[in-house]
Scaffold this motif. Structure first.
Motif, PDB file in Angstrom:
ATOM      1  N   ALA A  42     -12.053   1.412   4.280  1.00 19.29           N
ATOM      2  CA  ALA A  42     -13.093   1.184   5.298  1.00 19.29           C
ATOM      3  C   ALA A  42     -13.140  -0.315   5.588  1.00 19.29           C
ATOM      4  O   ALA A  42     -13.577  -0.750   6.650  1.00 19.29           O
ATOM      5  N   PHE A  43     -12.708  -1.091   4.623  1.00 20.47           N
ATOM      6  CA  PHE A  43     -12.466  -2.529   4.776  1.00 20.47           C
ATOM      7  C   PHE A  43     -11.047  -2.619   5.381  1.00 20.47           C
ATOM      8  O   PHE A  43     -10.091  -2.199   4.738  1.00 20.47           O
ATOM      9  N   PRO A  44     -10.925  -3.120   6.628  1.00 19.60           N
ATOM     10  CA  PRO A  44      -9.630  -2.941   7.335  1.00 19.60           C
ATOM     11  C   PRO A  44      -8.503  -3.852   6.856  1.00 19.60           C
ATOM     12  O   PRO A  44      -7.868  -4.537   7.647  1.00 19.60           O
ATOM     13  N   VAL A  71      -6.242  13.189   8.662  1.00 21.54           N
ATOM     14  CA  VAL A  71      -7.295  13.744   7.807  1.00 21.54           C
ATOM     15  C   VAL A  71      -7.593  12.874   6.589  1.00 21.54           C
ATOM     16  O   VAL A  71      -8.636  13.010   5.969  1.00 21.54           O
ATOM     17  N   PHE A  72      -6.690  11.974   6.238  1.00 16.97           N
ATOM     18  CA  PHE A  72      -6.951  11.068   5.118  1.00 16.97           C
ATOM     19  C   PHE A  72      -7.604   9.777   5.592  1.00 16.97           C
ATOM     20  O   PHE A  72      -7.744   8.817   4.834  1.00 16.97           O
ATOM     21  N   GLY A  73      -7.970   9.722   6.877  1.00 18.23           N
ATOM     22  CA  GLY A  73      -8.641   8.534   7.384  1.00 18.23           C
ATOM     23  C   GLY A  73      -7.701   7.388   7.693  1.00 18.23           C
ATOM     24  O   GLY A  73      -8.144   6.277   7.961  1.00 18.23           O
ATOM     25  N   ALA A  74      -6.381   7.638   7.675  1.00 22.08           N
ATOM     26  CA  ALA A  74      -5.436   6.562   7.992  1.00 22.08           C
ATOM     27  C   ALA A  74      -5.069   6.623   9.470  1.00 22.08           C
ATOM     28  O   ALA A  74      -5.018   7.706  10.064  1.00 22.08           O
ATOM     29  N   GLU A  75      -4.823   5.456  10.070  1.00 17.69           N
ATOM     30  CA  GLU A  75      -4.431   5.440  11.478  1.00 17.69           C
ATOM     31  C   GLU A  75      -3.090   6.122  11.646  1.00 17.69           C
ATOM     32  O   GLU A  75      -2.186   5.943  10.839  1.00 17.69           O
ATOM     33  N   LYS A  76      -2.953   6.894  12.740  1.00 16.92           N
ATOM     34  CA  LYS A  76      -1.676   7.544  13.026  1.00 16.92           C
ATOM     35  C   LYS A  76      -0.772   6.534  13.706  1.00 16.92           C
ATOM     36  O   LYS A  76      -0.952   6.221  14.890  1.00 16.92           O
ATOM     37  N   GLY A  77       0.214   6.051  12.953  1.00 15.19           N
ATOM     38  CA  GLY A  77       1.092   5.005  13.469  1.00 15.19           C
ATOM     39  C   GLY A  77       1.832   5.425  14.724  1.00 15.19           C
ATOM     40  O   GLY A  77       2.127   4.604  15.591  1.00 15.19           O
ATOM     41  N   SER A  78       2.070   6.728  14.854  1.00 18.75           N
ATOM     42  CA  SER A  78       2.844   7.188  16.002  1.00 18.75           C
ATOM     43  C   SER A  78       2.005   7.234  17.275  1.00 18.75           C
ATOM     44  O   SER A  78       2.526   7.413  18.361  1.00 18.75           O
ATOM     45  N   SER A  79       0.677   7.108  17.153  1.00 20.61           N
ATOM     46  CA  SER A  79      -0.174   7.152  18.350  1.00 20.61           C
ATOM     47  C   SER A  79      -1.014   5.889  18.470  1.00 20.61           C
ATOM     48  O   SER A  79      -2.198   5.962  18.775  1.00 20.61           O
ATOM     49  N   SER A  80      -0.416   4.737  18.210  1.00 24.75           N
ATOM     50  CA  SER A  80      -1.182   3.500  18.253  1.00 24.75           C
ATOM     51  C   SER A  80      -1.891   3.329  19.596  1.00 24.75           C
ATOM     52  O   SER A  80      -1.280   3.520  20.646  1.00 24.75           O
ATOM     53  N   ILE A  97      -7.921   6.428  -6.918  1.00 23.59           N
ATOM     54  CA  ILE A  97      -7.190   7.292  -5.986  1.00 23.59           C
ATOM     55  C   ILE A  97      -6.801   6.532  -4.719  1.00 23.59           C
ATOM     56  O   ILE A  97      -5.912   6.958  -3.993  1.00 23.59           O
ATOM     57  N   VAL A  98      -7.442   5.378  -4.489  1.00 28.16           N
ATOM     58  CA  VAL A  98      -7.051   4.586  -3.321  1.00 28.16           C
ATOM     59  C   VAL A  98      -5.591   4.143  -3.452  1.00 28.16           C
ATOM     60  O   VAL A  98      -4.882   3.973  -2.463  1.00 28.16           O
ATOM     61  N   ALA A  99      -5.130   3.998  -4.704  1.00 29.14           N
ATOM     62  CA  ALA A  99      -3.726   3.613  -4.900  1.00 29.14           C
ATOM     63  C   ALA A  99      -2.798   4.684  -4.340  1.00 29.14           C
ATOM     64  O   ALA A  99      -1.739   4.379  -3.787  1.00 29.14           O
ATOM     65  N   GLY A 100      -3.204   5.953  -4.467  1.00 30.69           N
ATOM     66  CA  GLY A 100      -2.417   7.041  -3.902  1.00 30.69           C
ATOM     67  C   GLY A 100      -2.407   6.986  -2.384  1.00 30.69           C
ATOM     68  O   GLY A 100      -1.374   7.167  -1.735  1.00 30.69           O
ATOM     69  N   TRP A 101      -3.580   6.687  -1.836  1.00 35.74           N
ATOM     70  CA  TRP A 101      -3.687   6.543  -0.372  1.00 35.74           C
ATOM     71  C   TRP A 101      -2.748   5.436   0.110  1.00 35.74           C
ATOM     72  O   TRP A 101      -2.031   5.588   1.097  1.00 35.74           O
ATOM     73  N   LYS A 102      -2.755   4.329  -0.635  1.00 35.71           N
ATOM     74  CA  LYS A 102      -1.927   3.194  -0.226  1.00 35.71           C
ATOM     75  C   LYS A 102      -0.445   3.543  -0.253  1.00 35.71           C
ATOM     76  O   LYS A 102       0.326   3.134   0.609  1.00 35.71           O
ATOM     77  N   LEU A 103      -0.075   4.315  -1.268  1.00 36.17           N
ATOM     78  CA  LEU A 103       1.328   4.689  -1.382  1.00 36.17           C
ATOM     79  C   LEU A 103       1.776   5.440  -0.126  1.00 36.17           C
ATOM     80  O   LEU A 103       2.873   5.260   0.370  1.00 36.17           O
ATOM     81  N   LEU A 104       0.866   6.271   0.400  1.00 36.78           N
ATOM     82  CA  LEU A 104       1.207   7.054   1.583  1.00 36.78           C
ATOM     83  C   LEU A 104       1.070   6.267   2.879  1.00 36.78           C
ATOM     84  O   LEU A 104       1.860   6.418   3.792  1.00 36.78           O
ATOM     85  N   PHE A 105       0.015   5.435   2.978  1.00 36.88           N
ATOM     86  CA  PHE A 105      -0.342   4.939   4.302  1.00 36.88           C
ATOM     87  C   PHE A 105      -0.402   3.422   4.446  1.00 36.88           C
ATOM     88  O   PHE A 105      -0.694   2.909   5.521  1.00 36.88           O
ATOM     89  N   GLY A 152      -6.965  -1.579  16.642  1.00 36.06           N
ATOM     90  CA  GLY A 152      -6.552  -0.209  16.369  1.00 36.06           C
ATOM     91  C   GLY A 152      -7.480   0.503  15.402  1.00 36.06           C
ATOM     92  O   GLY A 152      -7.513   1.727  15.356  1.00 36.06           O
ATOM     93  N   GLY A 153      -8.274  -0.260  14.636  1.00 36.76           N
ATOM     94  CA  GLY A 153      -9.220   0.352  13.707  1.00 36.76           C
ATOM     95  C   GLY A 153     -10.141   1.336  14.422  1.00 36.76           C
ATOM     96  O   GLY A 153     -10.591   2.322  13.839  1.00 36.76           O
ATOM     97  N   CYS A 154     -10.446   1.060  15.691  1.00 41.42           N
ATOM     98  CA  CYS A 154     -11.264   1.982  16.474  1.00 41.42           C
ATOM     99  C   CYS A 154     -10.450   2.699  17.549  1.00 41.42           C
ATOM    100  O   CYS A 154     -10.735   3.840  17.875  1.00 41.42           O
ATOM    101  N   HIS A 155      -9.445   2.016  18.112  1.00 43.44           N
ATOM    102  CA  HIS A 155      -8.749   2.574  19.283  1.00 43.44           C
ATOM    103  C   HIS A 155      -7.548   3.440  18.939  1.00 43.44           C
ATOM    104  O   HIS A 155      -6.881   3.947  19.825  1.00 43.44           O
ATOM    105  N   THR A 156      -7.222   3.594  17.644  1.00 43.14           N
ATOM    106  CA  THR A 156      -6.114   4.469  17.241  1.00 43.14           C
ATOM    107  C   THR A 156      -6.690   5.686  16.516  1.00 43.14           C
ATOM    108  O   THR A 156      -7.588   5.530  15.685  1.00 43.14           O
ATOM    109  N   PRO A 157      -6.206   6.896  16.833  1.00 44.55           N
ATOM    110  CA  PRO A 157      -6.720   8.084  16.139  1.00 44.55           C
ATOM    111  C   PRO A 157      -6.322   8.067  14.659  1.00 44.55           C
ATOM    112  O   PRO A 157      -5.330   7.444  14.296  1.00 44.55           O
TER     113      PRO A 157
END
Ligand code: HEC
Ligand code: HEC
Ligand code: HEC
Length: 422
Positions: free
Chosen positions: A122-124, A213-222, A167-175, A205-210
């Motif tokens: 949530a901290f960008p 479900v894990f709350g990460a920005e979709k890089g393919s739809s910046s 568990i944020v470490a897991g999120w980071k690994l993915l996103f 992009g924190g607001c303008h990118t969709p």
């Protein structure tokens, strides 16, 4: 909380814990410093830091409810529960007064606090990681000059198991990828400067990118459009909803003053962004405008919206519109003293949901302090929920050729609820 959300939370959380364990979440603590140990920073770095803090909207998230700058404790609602922003004043106990510069930089780049704990995205920091060493040093120097304020942030209220920070470490690994900005040689300086700011500290992009479900920005739809505090953040890419294609000059005016003759005013969370940019050097705002204009360069002007005949409106809603709205919002677009533009130009009315239109009618538009800005009265106390919903549907039908909104009435009660529980 619904059962589905709980089950989703448990499954997603379990997946992240698994990955987090795999990623090895432990990060070393960085030893604290004494407040007195800190040398003097030069005035120029502090000034740069103040500008970068405005570009990064730091205080919009870190200002305390009671008004103290950077004292934190602001609740940020997420699909996983509420996260409270940290105190980033130089208070030694509850702020970051004992953080050496290296700890601050690590937090901004890697999302890890001084003691080595994982920080929620949530901290960008997924954007801040792009900032240069020099810019982070300037931000640190600026934050050091703030008044220390003693106030601990309330404990987060997250659904199980998201309260478990590793568990944020897991999120980071993915996103999350730690990365510095790479300029593109084929583009000009302004474009590269703009991109550096937009992707980095300004985190547009924190607001303008969709988000997924894990709350990460979709890089393919910046920049394809996202959500922010109940508002729709419109697309800034070729999917732009603007009737007149955004060019760098119009963007410069919109971003630095919050208003433009062909696009109207910035409302909701975007008003905070433009208020901040109003105090930033025009070179940097122009660079942002140049880069953002390039994102939708391949979209043309939308054909002038047809004045549709299919409008299904009761005489009541028509009368409200003519009596309460049409004096300011004129057709064709003749801008009067209130600075209202024709609603045929409004992206809010062209949005995929009624969220922005409904929220503007409920809360109005506040003139920017000190500047003779755009002003619209709040109608939340004057009109009923169903009148506001019918008005939204009416302007949608009258000023766009888009399909009717699904449930404007529900949007009105949702917006009223948000307004009463800040
Ligand atoms: C969208 C909201 C948002 C914005 C914008 C934002 N922050 Fe934060 N920040 C947070 C939240 C929420 C946390 C707490 C995260 C956690 O507890 O895991 C945080 C934590 C931090 C921390 C870690 C503090 C600690 O004690 O662990 C630092 C440092 C920080 N922010 C600095 C900044 C700076 C500098 C800026 C501007 C360039 C900024 N933030 C902009 C939401 C924001
Ligand atoms: C905190 C969330 C947030 C951030 C950060 C943010 N925006 Fe926005 N933006 C919005 C919302 C919400 C709107 C819709 C405002 C309205 O309806 O008046 C908006 C509207 C806009 C518009 C108008 C688009 C149109 O077609 O009408 C532009 C342009 C824009 N933003 C650019 C930016 C840029 C550039 C940045 C980064 C410097 C940025 N925004 C950062 C939330 C945000
Ligand atoms: C005193 C003048 C005034 C009146 C009356 C007024 N407005 Fe506005 N309205 C404004 C101004 C100024 C803006 C900001 C500039 C713009 O976008 O047109 C605005 C903006 C809007 C927007 C766009 C917001 C956005 O996020 O882009 C909508 C939608 C809107 N008004 C609807 C209405 C409706 C519906 C009514 C009647 C219930 C109404 N207004 C009455 C002055 C007015």
């Amino acid at each position: 909380m619904t059962l589905r959300l709980t089950l989703f939370g448990i499954t997603a959380g379990a997946a992240l814990i698994f990955l987090g364990g795999f990623a090895w979440t432990w990060r070393p603590a960085i030893p604290p410093i004494n407040l007195e140990d800190h040398g003097d920073s030069d005035a120029k770095a502090i000034w740069r830091g103040a500008q970068l803090a405005a570009i990064g909207n730091c205080n919009d998230c870190h200002r305390a409810d009671t008004g103290e700058s950077y004292a934190g404790g602001r609740p940020l609602p997420t699909p996983f529960g509420t996260i409270y922003s940290s105190n980033i004043t130089p208070d030694a106990e509850t702020g970051i007064g004992t953080w050496p510069e290296a700890a601050f930089k690590r937090a901004m780049r890697e999302g890890v606090d001084r003691e080595g704990r994982q920080l929620y995205p949530a901290f960008p920091y997924d954007h801040f990681t792009k900032a240069t060493d020099e810019d982070l040093g300037a931000l640190y120097a600026f934050l050091r000059t703030q008044l220390p304020f003693r106030k601990a942030a309330p404990a987060n209220a997250l659904i199980f198991p998201f309260g478990f920070r590793p568990i944020v470490a897991g999120w980071k690994l993915l996103f999350f990828r730690e990365a510095r900005f790479q300029p593109e040689g084929s583009k000009g300086d302004a474009w590269n400067r703009g991109r550096y700011l937009v992707e980095g500290l300004a985190h547009c992009g924190g607001c303008h990118t969709p988000r997924n479900v894990f709350g990460a920005e979709k890089g393919s739809s910046s920049y394809a459009g996202g959500v922010a505090e109940g508002w729709d953040a419109p697309p800034l890419n070729s999917g732009s909803l603007a009737v007149h294609r955004w060019n760098a000059d119009d963007l410069f005016e919109y971003l630095s003053t919050g208003w433009n003759r062909l696009h109207g005013a910035a409302a909701g969370p975007m008003a905070d962004v433009t208020n901040n940019l109003g105090g930033v050097s025009s070179t940097d705002v122009r660079a942002i405008a140049v880069y953002v204009a390039s994102l939708s360069a391949d979209s043309g002007d939308t054909a002038a919206p047809v004045q549709t005949n299919k409008i299904v409106a009761t005489s009541e809603v028509r009368a409200i519109y003519e009596g309460a709205c049409a004096n300011c919002h004129r057709d064709p677009n003749v801008v009067g003293p209130s600075k209202a533009v024709s609603l045929s130009l409004s992206s809010a009315v062209r949005q995929w949901s009624a969220a922005n239109t409904v929220r503007v009618v409920l809360g109005g538009i506040q003139a920017r302090s000190g500047a003779p800005g755009a002003y619209m009265p709040a109608f939340g106390g004057i009109l009923t929920d169903s009148q506001i919903a019918s008005l939204a549907d009416y302007v949608r039908a009258r000023y766009t050729d888009q399909p009717q909104w699904a449930d404007s009435l529900k949007e009105v009660s949702k917006a009223r609820q948000e307004g009463s529980t800040p």
